[in-house]
Design a protein around this motif. Structure first.
Motif: not given
Ligand code: ADP
Ligand code: MG
Length: 234
Positions: A10, A31, A34-36
């Motif tokens: 990620v 996806g 960014k949130s991660t």
């Molecule tokens: P954004 O905020 O840019 O939309 P995220 O950080 O939410 O992106 O997600 C990045 C990727 O990690 C996505 O493919 C999402 O499905 C995956 N993902 C996010 N959180 C989890 C988690 N807790 N477990 C598994 N996959 C995750």
């Protein structure tokens, strides 16, 4: 710094620093990680390799030091996450009283000042459900400020709001930016980026694709990926 969810890579070799007082806007397709990225900064998610330093210190992995760090990094999410059975003022004073050990009266006085700053002091005795989304998000910002954070992370703070409420929240954020708050803001709000950002970071597929000054990013993106993204949202 790298982060995987199982086999999903990620965050790929992310190298990002935010200076004190700087406002960095992170933009990019859904996806992209960014949130991660926001979540690893206060270790709501662990990273697999690399490191994160905050205020000159390596990020603690656990214990008291981690709790201390978390109390210094404010977070404002898309969903406001207010405590529904507590009043607006209680939402803002709970952290300072419980975590910082500040006396109730003092916490309430400061809480009211912060509610004033975000324009909702008159709602202090109400409950979250009695407020509009824009008002609730402003309470969430006041709640973050009540902990005297060194930095605030905003993860799409206006995405869940009705269009007419977006600006009142952005105005509060612009105010914080001009008061010198260190901010990392995930948003697609160009107007905010143009008014408040020192730097725009474009992130896609877990990578930082480009970093630019806002005006340059919106008018002359360097990468095809950013150009393509901007053509879809503008
Ligand atoms: P954004 O905020 O840019 O939309 P995220 O950080 O939410 O992106 O997600 C990045 C990727 O990690 C996505 O493919 C999402 O499905 C995956 N993902 C996010 N959180 C989890 C988690 N807790 N477990 C598994 N996959 C995750
Ligand atoms: Mg996200």
């Amino acid at each position: 710094m790298n982060k995987h969810f199982g086999t999903l890579h990620v965050l790929k070799d992310i190298d990002l620093s935010v200076a004190r007082g700087e406002v960095v806007v992170v933009i990019g397709p859904s996806g992209g990680g960014k949130s991660t990225l926001c979540r690893v900064i206060n270790r709501l998610e662990a990273i697999d390799s690399g490191g994160i330093t905050f205020d000159g210190q390596a990020l603690p992995a656990e214990g008291k030091a981690l709790a201390q760090l978390r109390s210094e990094v404010g977070m404002v999410f898309q969903s406001f996450n207010l405590f529904s059975h507590k009043t607006i003022l209680e939402n803002v004073t709970l952290g300072p009283i419980k975590v910082r050990g500040i006396a109730r009266q003092q916490a309430e006085q400061r809480g009211l000042e912060l509610l004033e700053r975000v324009g909702i002091a008159s709602q202090a005795a109400k409950y979250p459900a009695q407020l509009s989304g824009g008002q609730q998000q402003r309470v969430a910002i006041a709640r973050a400020l009540a902990m005297d954070p060194k930095m605030i992370l905003f993860d799409e703070p206006t995405s869940a709001l009705d269009p007419e409420m977006v600006q009142e929240v952005l105005d509060v954020m612009v105010g914080l930016a001009s008061d010198g708050m260190t901010m990392l803001v995930v948003t697609h709000e160009m107007g905010f980026a143009r008014r408040a950002a020192d730097r725009v970071v474009f992130m896609a597929d877990g990578q930082i694709v480009e970093e630019s000054e806002p005006e340059a990013f919106f008018t002359q993106p360097k990468s095809d990926r950013a150009r393509d993204f901007l053509s879809k949202i503008l």
